[in-house]
Design a protein around this motif. Structure first.
Motif, PDB file in Angstrom:
ATOM      1  N   SER A   1      14.914  30.913  19.972  1.00  0.00           N
ATOM      2  CA  SER A   1      14.816  32.367  20.085  1.00  0.00           C
ATOM      3  C   SER A   1      14.272  32.772  21.452  1.00  0.00           C
ATOM      4  O   SER A   1      14.686  33.796  22.024  1.00  0.00           O
ATOM      5  N   ILE A   2      13.380  31.952  21.995  1.00  0.00           N
ATOM      6  CA  ILE A   2      12.803  32.235  23.321  1.00  0.00           C
ATOM      7  C   ILE A   2      13.877  32.107  24.396  1.00  0.00           C
ATOM      8  O   ILE A   2      14.053  32.987  25.240  1.00  0.00           O
ATOM      9  N   GLY A   3      14.630  31.001  24.355  1.00  0.00           N
ATOM     10  CA  GLY A   3      15.694  30.789  25.326  1.00  0.00           C
ATOM     11  C   GLY A   3      16.792  31.824  25.206  1.00  0.00           C
ATOM     12  O   GLY A   3      17.365  32.267  26.212  1.00  0.00           O
ATOM     13  N   ALA A   4      17.097  32.222  23.975  1.00  0.00           N
ATOM     14  CA  ALA A   4      18.169  33.195  23.745  1.00  0.00           C
ATOM     15  C   ALA A   4      17.824  34.555  24.355  1.00  0.00           C
ATOM     16  O   ALA A   4      18.709  35.239  24.889  1.00  0.00           O
ATOM     17  N   GLU A   5      16.563  34.937  24.278  1.00  0.00           N
ATOM     18  CA  GLU A   5      16.167  36.218  24.864  1.00  0.00           C
ATOM     19  C   GLU A   5      16.275  36.176  26.380  1.00  0.00           C
ATOM     20  O   GLU A   5      16.720  37.140  27.013  1.00  0.00           O
ATOM     21  N   VAL A   6      15.877  35.052  26.983  1.00  0.00           N
ATOM     22  CA  VAL A   6      16.001  34.899  28.438  1.00  0.00           C
ATOM     23  C   VAL A   6      17.474  34.921  28.838  1.00  0.00           C
ATOM     24  O   VAL A   6      17.867  35.582  29.806  1.00  0.00           O
ATOM     25  N   PHE A   7      18.291  34.202  28.079  1.00  0.00           N
ATOM     26  CA  PHE A   7      19.727  34.174  28.354  1.00  0.00           C
ATOM     27  C   PHE A   7      20.351  35.560  28.202  1.00  0.00           C
ATOM     28  O   PHE A   7      21.165  35.988  29.029  1.00  0.00           O
ATOM     29  N   SER A   8      19.983  36.275  27.152  1.00  0.00           N
ATOM     30  CA  SER A   8      20.539  37.609  26.913  1.00  0.00           C
ATOM     31  C   SER A   8      20.193  38.565  28.053  1.00  0.00           C
ATOM     32  O   SER A   8      21.013  39.416  28.432  1.00  0.00           O
ATOM     33  N   ASP A   9      18.998  38.426  28.615  1.00  0.00           N
ATOM     34  CA  ASP A   9      18.607  39.245  29.765  1.00  0.00           C
ATOM     35  C   ASP A   9      19.515  38.952  30.960  1.00  0.00           C
ATOM     36  O   ASP A   9      19.973  39.866  31.651  1.00  0.00           O
TER      37      ASP A   9
ATOM     38  N   SER B   1      26.633  27.404  31.610  1.00  0.00           N
ATOM     39  CA  SER B   1      26.220  26.088  31.106  1.00  0.00           C
ATOM     40  C   SER B   1      25.019  25.519  31.861  1.00  0.00           C
ATOM     41  O   SER B   1      24.200  24.803  31.293  1.00  0.00           O
ATOM     42  N   LYS B   2      24.865  25.868  33.144  1.00  0.00           N
ATOM     43  CA  LYS B   2      23.759  25.331  33.953  1.00  0.00           C
ATOM     44  C   LYS B   2      22.657  26.363  34.189  1.00  0.00           C
ATOM     45  O   LYS B   2      21.840  26.194  35.108  1.00  0.00           O
ATOM     46  N   LEU B   3      22.624  27.387  33.390  1.00  0.00           N
ATOM     47  CA  LEU B   3      21.688  28.480  33.627  1.00  0.00           C
ATOM     48  C   LEU B   3      20.242  28.008  33.771  1.00  0.00           C
ATOM     49  O   LEU B   3      19.501  28.484  34.630  1.00  0.00           O
ATOM     50  N   PHE B   4      19.834  27.062  32.933  1.00  0.00           N
ATOM     51  CA  PHE B   4      18.433  26.622  32.928  1.00  0.00           C
ATOM     52  C   PHE B   4      18.218  25.309  33.681  1.00  0.00           C
ATOM     53  O   PHE B   4      17.206  24.642  33.487  1.00  0.00           O
ATOM     54  N   GLN B   5      19.168  24.950  34.504  1.00  0.00           N
ATOM     55  CA  GLN B   5      19.087  23.668  35.212  1.00  0.00           C
ATOM     56  C   GLN B   5      17.805  23.539  36.049  1.00  0.00           C
ATOM     57  O   GLN B   5      17.201  22.462  36.117  1.00  0.00           O
ATOM     58  N   ASP B   6      17.386  24.630  36.679  1.00  0.00           N
ATOM     59  CA  ASP B   6      16.202  24.580  37.545  1.00  0.00           C
ATOM     60  C   ASP B   6      14.926  24.999  36.827  1.00  0.00           C
ATOM     61  O   ASP B   6      13.837  24.940  37.405  1.00  0.00           O
ATOM     62  N   ASN B   7      15.068  25.415  35.581  1.00  0.00           N
ATOM     63  CA  ASN B   7      13.892  25.821  34.795  1.00  0.00           C
ATOM     64  C   ASN B   7      14.138  25.479  33.342  1.00  0.00           C
ATOM     65  O   ASN B   7      14.246  26.348  32.483  1.00  0.00           O
TER      66      ASN B   7
ATOM     67  N   SER C   1      28.062  29.556  26.966  1.00  0.00           N
ATOM     68  CA  SER C   1      26.608  29.663  26.954  1.00  0.00           C
ATOM     69  C   SER C   1      25.943  28.380  27.461  1.00  0.00           C
ATOM     70  O   SER C   1      26.582  27.332  27.597  1.00  0.00           O
ATOM     71  N   PRO C   2      24.646  28.436  27.736  1.00  0.00           N
ATOM     72  CA  PRO C   2      23.937  27.295  28.335  1.00  0.00           C
ATOM     73  C   PRO C   2      23.905  26.047  27.447  1.00  0.00           C
ATOM     74  O   PRO C   2      23.974  26.134  26.224  1.00  0.00           O
ATOM     75  N   VAL C   3      23.787  24.899  28.105  1.00  0.00           N
ATOM     76  CA  VAL C   3      23.532  23.622  27.429  1.00  0.00           C
ATOM     77  C   VAL C   3      22.360  22.952  28.139  1.00  0.00           C
ATOM     78  O   VAL C   3      22.131  23.204  29.325  1.00  0.00           O
ATOM     79  N   TYR C   4      21.637  22.120  27.424  1.00  0.00           N
ATOM     80  CA  TYR C   4      20.483  21.445  28.038  1.00  0.00           C
ATOM     81  C   TYR C   4      20.955  20.472  29.110  1.00  0.00           C
ATOM     82  O   TYR C   4      20.422  20.417  30.206  1.00  0.00           O
ATOM     83  N   TYR C   5      21.945  19.688  28.770  1.00  0.00           N
ATOM     84  CA  TYR C   5      22.634  18.863  29.769  1.00  0.00           C
ATOM     85  C   TYR C   5      24.075  18.702  29.317  1.00  0.00           C
ATOM     86  O   TYR C   5      24.381  18.745  28.130  1.00  0.00           O
ATOM     87  N   ASP C   6      24.963  18.548  30.273  1.00  0.00           N
ATOM     88  CA  ASP C   6      26.394  18.487  30.002  1.00  0.00           C
ATOM     89  C   ASP C   6      26.868  17.048  30.149  1.00  0.00           C
ATOM     90  O   ASP C   6      26.657  16.426  31.195  1.00  0.00           O
ATOM     91  N   TYR C   7      27.512  16.516  29.103  1.00  0.00           N
ATOM     92  CA  TYR C   7      28.036  15.157  29.170  1.00  0.00           C
ATOM     93  C   TYR C   7      29.133  15.029  30.223  1.00  0.00           C
ATOM     94  O   TYR C   7      29.341  13.963  30.787  1.00  0.00           O
TER      95      TYR C   7
END
Length: 307
Positions: A292-300, A272-278, A243-249
């Motif tokens: 919860s907001i991010g999870a719904e976008v990710f689930s879509d 992991s980079k799903l939200f890199q551009d947004n 699943s996504p991470v905000y930034y990856d070490y």
């Protein structure tokens, strides 16, 4: 000590063990009666619900908090369940997958690449299933094989309920929710104060967390192989994801794990980079957990990939 005194002490010990054994079994069967009626809470309620209804689903999610809080299973199937549990890894998920029936089902398993390359992992998360140790042969076998059993639990069965008695009685008398309306998905609702704290954390310096070499943990490797074989023999489709991470070490573990999944011919998605551009702050609870907001976008997004 004389012979008579030795025999006397020996009789006392035997009597004590016999009484403790009887009390343990009586308490164990009482706890079973109570716990079997508990269907809320992550301690045992969610597990009970899964074991009771697992044969009915065509889509099931497994993994840690990054599965539990991130995947809305109803986006993929109306006949689904999210069996993600906080703090667990592959040993826990592996055992619960292995109890599934021989019928067509899709299994979505979260694996964090950084955990898969950990040298220290020995399957300790399977202890979360200890309450079923004396009740489910597959769970018993897996706990024993990983040497995560308490040898005394073979004789004193109540040890399986150690540390979870209070949550069991609490959820027995005051259920947290109606499990008949619960699909296992637990989105994280982030407050404004929590959002501010995360913003401050983002200003802290980032560290390089890459390993010198990448060799998959032997236990992870063997359990993944076992799940591949189980899936083939039991009409399952196994899908692994990160699943996504905000930034990856460190991104290298993602690259190496992707290679391993390709070699094993496992359907794998690295988000992991799903939200890199947004990368909106409202999508996050912390660096590795979505709101919860991010999870719904990710689930879509996940649904579009899987369906």
């Amino acid at each position: 000590m004389g012979r008579k005194k030795t025999i006397y002490v020996f009789k006392i010990i035997i009597s004590f063990l016999a009484i403790s054994f009887i009390v343990d079994k009586a308490a164990y069967f009482l706890m079973n009666r109570v716990s079997d009626e508990v269907y809320s809470g992550q301690g045992i309620g969610k597990l009970n619900q899964y074991l009771k209804t697992k044969n009915n689903y065509d889509f099931i999610v497994f993994g840690s908090s990054r599965a539990n809080h991130h995947v809305n299973p109803n986006k993929i199937s109306k006949n689904s369940y999210n069996m993600g549990v906080d703090g667990t890894m592959i040993a826990y998920s592996h055992s619960l997958i292995k109890v599934l029936p021989k019928k067509k089902q899709t299994i979505l398993l979260h694996i964090d690449p950084s955990n898969a390359f950990s040298k220290d992992y020995v399957g300790e998360d399977i202890k979360a299933l200890k309450s079923k140790y004396n009740r489910n042969s597959i769970i018993t076998k897996n706990i024993d094989q990983l040497s995560q059993n308490n040898v005394f639990q073979k004789f004193y069965w109540c040890l399986g309920y150690n540390k979870i008695v209070i949550p069991i009685f609490k959820n027995f008398f005051y259920p947290k929710y109606d499990y008949r309306k619960y699909d296992g998905y637990d989105p994280i609702h982030v407050s404004k104060s929590q959002e501010k704290i995360f913003k401050k954390i983002l200003n802290e310096p980032k560290t390089d967390d890459c390993l010198e070499n990448y060799e998959i943990n032997k236990l992870y490797n063997s359990l993944i192989d076992d799940l591949i074989l189980f899936s083939k023999n039991n009409n399952k489709e196994l899908i692994v994801f990160n699943s996504p991470v905000y930034y990856d070490y460190c991104e290298q573990d993602n690259i190496e794990f992707r290679k391993i999944m390709k070699e094993k011919q496992v359907r794998y998605y690295d988000f992991s980079k799903l939200f890199q551009d947004n990368n909106s702050i409202e999508f996050w609870r912390d660096r590795t957990h979505l709101s919860s907001i991010g999870a719904e976008v990710f689930s879509d997004t996940l649904a579009l990939k899987i369906l």
